[in-house]
Enzyme design. Structure first.
Site, short mmCIF file in Angstrom:
data_model
loop_
_atom_site.label_atom_id
_atom_site.label_comp_id
_atom_site.label_asym_id
_atom_site.label_seq_id
_atom_site.Cartn_x
_atom_site.Cartn_y
_atom_site.Cartn_z
N GLY A 59 18.91 -0.29 9.93
CA GLY A 59 17.98 -1.54 9.41
C GLY A 59 18.48 -2.23 8.00
N LYS A 90 28.52 2.84 15.62
CA LYS A 90 28.14 2.12 16.75
C LYS A 90 29.31 1.76 17.84
CE LYS A 90 24.73 -1.04 16.53
NZ LYS A 90 23.66 -0.97 17.22
N CYS A 94 25.49 32.96 -12.81
CA CYS A 94 24.11 32.99 -12.77
C CYS A 94 23.58 31.63 -13.48
CB CYS A 94 23.65 33.93 -13.54
SG CYS A 94 24.33 33.89 -15.49
N HIS A 140 10.28 2.09 11.15
CA HIS A 140 11.05 2.16 9.97
C HIS A 140 10.48 3.32 9.19
CE1 HIS A 140 12.30 1.12 5.77
NE2 HIS A 140 13.30 1.05 6.44
N SER A 174 29.57 37.53 -15.74
CA SER A 174 28.60 36.68 -14.99
C SER A 174 28.86 35.46 -15.52
CB SER A 174 27.23 37.07 -14.91
OG SER A 174 26.41 36.19 -14.20
N TYR A 181 29.36 37.38 -6.18
CA TYR A 181 28.17 36.77 -5.81
C TYR A 181 27.74 35.55 -6.61
CZ TYR A 181 26.59 38.87 -10.10
OH TYR A 181 26.38 39.06 -11.68
N ARG A 189 26.26 -7.28 15.70
CA ARG A 189 25.61 -6.34 14.98
C ARG A 189 26.47 -5.77 14.13
NH1 ARG A 189 20.92 -4.15 18.27
NH2 ARG A 189 21.26 -5.25 20.33
N ARG A 225 24.07 7.91 19.19
CA ARG A 225 24.51 8.43 17.93
C ARG A 225 23.92 9.63 17.71
NH1 ARG A 225 21.96 3.96 13.93
NH2 ARG A 225 19.76 4.23 14.76
N MET A 271 21.51 -3.65 7.42
CA MET A 271 22.27 -4.61 7.56
C MET A 271 21.98 -5.49 8.57
SD MET A 271 26.12 -3.09 6.80
CE MET A 271 25.95 -1.87 7.82
C1 PEP Z 1 24.07 30.09 -18.51
O1 PEP Z 1 24.20 29.82 -19.56
O2 PEP Z 1 24.37 29.78 -17.51
C2 PEP Z 1 22.87 30.93 -18.16
C3 PEP Z 1 22.59 31.32 -16.84
O3 PEP Z 1 22.13 31.34 -19.48
P1 PEP Z 1 20.73 30.45 -19.70
O4 PEP Z 1 20.54 29.47 -18.87
O5 PEP Z 1 19.74 31.34 -20.19
O6 PEP Z 1 21.37 30.05 -21.27
#
Ligand code: PEP
Ligand code: MG
Length: 898
Positions: A105, A26, A846, A470, A779, A866, A96, A352, A107
């Site tokens: 809201g 503010k 993954c 609110h 992975s 990825y 304020r 703001r 404070m």
């Molecule tokens: C992991 O272990 O990160 C994985 C993707 O395999 P899961 O969750 O199936 O054990």
């Protein structure tokens, strides 16, 4: 000398928008508005560093502060040509809070400070209507007593009600000046009685009381909760803004309002706001009177009878529209504005960047790019990836029958359904209960005390209050559907009923709310998933142009794979084959395979599973049409498949032609004390290679069939789970390669495939160089890697992990956001060692972290190719990956410059 106080007003300021950390949002924006010549009442900001000092020094102030505040007051006096406490021409101020992050809201605020028995008379003399002065004094005593002296609000409300009753009127405005003067006397007597001291008459004493109260409010419970929910550090502190009062309640040519430069719910590019004639700012937000639209167009659209600001005060409106546009251009973002018109003159009280729904954020960012205000990169950076989740919220199926029981304002979009609860406590209880109910929090109006209930509710419904009330503001911030101001509903909280048109609903009855249409519907109405086109597709397209990492999905069912494609996944990064085994038709064969006590028995069961697996894989390959598909060999902790009850054992026994008792004892033999570290992953393939062989055959045969059917070559990656080093990986890889050769011979074709592994164990990360000699991709399975690196069981973490987080022993749940220092280091080592042997090795993630924006930033830093995450998080990952790329580019540029 340290500077604790910075002044603003009269076309200049000592601060600016860049000084947000020091001045709070503010204060910084008031300074900025003054600097660009907008009409801002003069004032000064006491910095956040004073707050830090205050708490670090037993709630005391730096020595120089008193003199600097006095100088700040002299600045306001000079600009306004009034005197603080002056009996002829008194200066009144507002006090304020204002922290670095907006905390609406949470404070305290005090208005009309400087009024006492003398100055009120001067104010009355100078006003058109003497009522105004005494009404202001009455409000000030009430606010001050509540905030500074900690007296109950109701004390004053009761006196006010009594005064009205005595006079036989219902509205405050019907009290005349004598009534109000009497009321002031009554208020003061009540203060003296309940606090043991007379109401302070010395303006300086009032001011210091207010300043301390604002600093103290930084530590009130609702501010603490709000900070926790929004990850705002306690160390930031709040600033205090002291500013000359301007009055929206000086009669019919005065008004006060709030506005957004674009619609905060939809993003539509149209000035959007509400105002009240003859009122103070707090009245608009509190939802006590129903405010009117600012623009004529909005008034007509909403069929509101009372006039808009545009027709009621055309000059002030015209100036406001110009100022609003100027501020939006200046800040290059949608603005949330507060203003007051005092006897026809416009004053800006706040600007703001406006809070908005995800939908509005998206539209505004895309529109600003199209308007040439932002670059595409800036638009990408503007959107919080996690907020996209809101867009994936369901809406009501247009084909569903709507039994509308009431209408209100479309305060926050999306639909929600659940059982009615009438209090935040009841909401928390129902949601936390065993059944984990969904609830709609139904209130007359919410207040900051309700945030814990709003946080757990599926949706919020109020009977009073406008679009800037609110409930509306907070629900939008939380991304929760909300209908506000549904005035035809009658709530009887004590009786626990909601009545409309003669029908009575009770706590526990189910309602659906449509926060996009402002409707309240009877019962549970069918909902549908949102469509992801238009602005969403535009922004995603820009993100895709920018990002370096690919985004894949974790999917095994055809439905998930199709959803993943719909969300823009560029392949499957993890197909957990065991998830395909729970089908009714298959589970018996799976149990047969596990419980068989010789190779023959296992082969028999595997032969039954092969056609199922082959058709599953074929479908996945066909849906993914040439995109890479990673299929992981079986990795269940075995206990997940063991038959439990007698009925299950009997079914398997019959299929196998085996004795149920023998089976039961075999199942008992397979019982493990620690299944997560037990007979799972590639250990299954090592003990029973025929399982891996069956799966490899299903994969390769499916690849041949799918390639034939689609005309697209299949890119398949066969993944071995839970290896500890190269030897166990090689053992399984040899079986896979042998099956590939066999299938090639049988089909006289060539298969294109890779065999790689998951890195899920600390040893595998350390042995990555060796493993990469034969593994073609890695992975990172960061779920297991987190479990094994921290020694925290994935399945049993809940009861104790939260203590780590609450006690700040871990900064966050490491299963949600990757633990950079520990698990992250293992990932970095795995990447580095893997690449040292195979420079082009394909690297991905993954684990659940693949869909978490903060973890995705880490993945960019270590250069993964990825990320792979659940289908619904694919859009989040696409945007987060783009932001990560932009950040990396910026870091490179700074490096080069240095
Ligand atoms: C992991 O272990 O990160 C994985 C993707 O395999 P899961 O969750 O199936 O054990
Ligand atoms: Mg795993």
């Amino acid at each position: 000398m340290a500077k604790w106080v910075l002044t603003f007003g009269d076309g200049k300021a000592e601060g600016s928008a860049e000084m947000r950390d020091l001045l709070g949002g503010k204060g910084a924006n008031l300074a900025e508005m003054a600097n660009i010549g907008l009409p801002v009442p003069p004032g000064f900001t006491i910095t956040t560093e004073v707050c830090t000092h205050y708490y670090a020094n037993g709630r005391s102030y730096p020595a120089e502060l008193e003199a600097q505040v006095a100088a700040g007051l002299r600045h306001i006096e000079a600009v306004t040509a009034r005197g603080f406490g002056d009996a002829e021409n008194p200066l009144l101020v507002s006090v304020r809070s204002g922290s670095r992050a907006s905390m609406p809201g949470m404070m305290d605020t005090i208005l009309n400070l400087g009024l006492n028995d003398q100055t009120v008379e001067a104010l009355a003399k100078n006003a058109d209507d003497r009522r105004f002065a005494y009404d202001s004094y009455r409000r000030f005593i009430q606010m001050y007593s509540n905030v500074v002296l900690d007296l109950d609000h109701d004390l004053f409300e009761d006196l006010l009600e009594t005064a009205k009753e005595k006079k036989g009127v219902t509205e405050d405005t019907e009290l005349d000046v004598e009534d109000l003067a009497k009321l002031v006397k009554g208020y003061k007597a009540a203060v003296e009685r309940d606090s043991g001291k007379p109401f302070p008459q010395d303006p300086a004493e009032q001011l210091w009381g207010a300043i301390s109260a604002v600093f103290a409010s930084w530590m009130n419970p609702r501010a603490i909760t709000y900070r926790r929910l929004n990850q705002i550090p306690e160390s930031w502190g709040t600033a205090v803004n002291v500013q000359a009062m301007v009055f929206g309640n000086m009669g019919e040519t005065s008004a006060t309002g709030v506005a957004f430069t674009r619609n905060p719910s939809t993003g539509e590019n149209r000035l959007y706001g509400e105002f009240l004639v003859n009122a103070q700012g707090e009245d608009v937000v509190a939802g006590i009177r129903t405010p009117q639209p600012i623009t004529e167009a909005a008034r007509a659209e909403g069929k509101v009878r009372a006039p808009s600001l545009e027709t009621r005060m055309p000059e002030a409106f015209k100036e406001f529209a110009i100022v609003a546009n100027r501020l939006e251009q200046h800040y290059r973002d949608m603005q949330d504005l507060e203003f007051t018109v005092e006897r026809g003159k416009l004053w800006m009280l706040q600007a703001r960047n406006g809070k908005r729904t995800a939908k509005a954020a998206l539209k505004i960012a895309v529109d600003l790019v199209n308007e040439g205000v932002l670059t595409k990169e800036e638009a990408i950076e503007r959107i919080d990836p996690a907020s996209l989740d809101q867009l994936l919220h369901p809406t009501i199926d247009p084909k569903a029958e709507r039994k509308i029981i009431a209408s209100g304002l479309p305060a926050s979009p999306g639909a929600a359904q659940g059982e009615i609860v009438f209090s935040s406590e009841a909401a928390e209880e129902a949601v936390a209960g065993k059944e984990g109910k969904k609830v709609i929090l139904v209130r007359t109006e919410t207040s900051p005390e309700d945030i814990h209930g709003m946080h757990v509710a599926a949706g919020i419904l109020t009977t009073r209050g406008g679009m800037t009330s609110h409930a509306a503001v907070v629900a939008r911030g939380m991304g929760k559907p909300c209908v506000s101001g549904a005035g035809s509903l009658r709530i009887d909280e004590k009786a626990g009923t909601l009545t409309v048109g003669g029908k009575v609903f009770r706590a526990g009855d189910v309602l659906t709310i449509d926060g996009s249409a402002g409707q309240v519907l009877d019962g549970a109405v069918a909902m549908i998933k949102p469509e992801l086109s238009g602005d969403f597709a535009a922004l995603m397209g820009w993100a895709d142009e920018v990002r370096r990492m690919k985004v894949r999905a974790n999917a095994e069912t055809p439905a998930d794979a199709r959803a993943a494609r719909g969300f823009g996944a560029e392949g499957i990064g993890l197909s957990r084959t065991e998830h395909m085994f729970f089908d009714d038709e298959r589970i018996v064969a799976v149990r047969e395979m596990i419980l068989a006590d010789d190779v023959e028995g296992r082969r028999k069961a595997l032969a039954k599973l092969l056609p199922f697996q082959r058709s599953d894989f074929r479908e996945l390959f066909e849906i993914m049409k040439g995109l890479p598909v990673t299929i992981r060999l079986l990795d269940p902790p075995l206990h997940e498949f063991l038959p439990h009850g007698d009925k299950e054992v009997a079914a398997v026994a019959e299929a196998m032609g085996a004795d149920p008792d023998k089976l039961r004892s075999r199942a008992a033999e397979l019982h493990e004390f620690n299944p997560m570290l037990g007979f799972r992953g590639c250990r299954l393939a090592i003990a029973f290679p025929e399982i891996a062989e069956m799966q490899a055959r299903a994969i390769f045969e499916a690849a041949v069939e799918a390639a034939k059917a689609t005309g697209e070559p299949v890119t398949c990656e066969v993944m071995v789970p839970l290896v500890v080093g190269r030897a166990d990986f090689d053992f399984v890889k040899a079986r896979i390669d042998a099956v590939a050769k066999a299938v090639e011979a049988e089909t006289s074709g060539t298969l294109v495939y890779q065999v790689g592994t998951m890195i899920e164990l600390p040893r595998a990360a350390l042995m990555a160089a060796e493993i990469a000699e034969t593994a073609e991709f890695f992975s990172f399975g960061t779920n297991d890697l987190t479990q094994t690196a921290l020694g925290i069981s994935r399945d049993d973490a809940a009861p104790f992990l939260s203590h780590y987080v609450d006690k700040k022993l871990l900064p966050y749940d490491p299963f949600v956001t990757i633990d950079r220092e520990g698990v992250g280091e293992l990932v970095a080592i795995g990447c580095e060692r893997g690449r040292s042997v195979r420079p082009k090795i394909k690297l991905g993630i993954c684990g659940e972290h693949g869909g978490d924006p903060a973890s995705i930033a880490f993945c960019e830093e270590v250069g993964l190719d990825y990320v792979s995450c659940s289908p619904f998080r694919v859009p989040i990952a696409r945007l987060a990956a783009a932001q990560a790329t932009l950040r990396a580019r910026k870091a490179l540029r700074t490096q080069d410059a240095a």
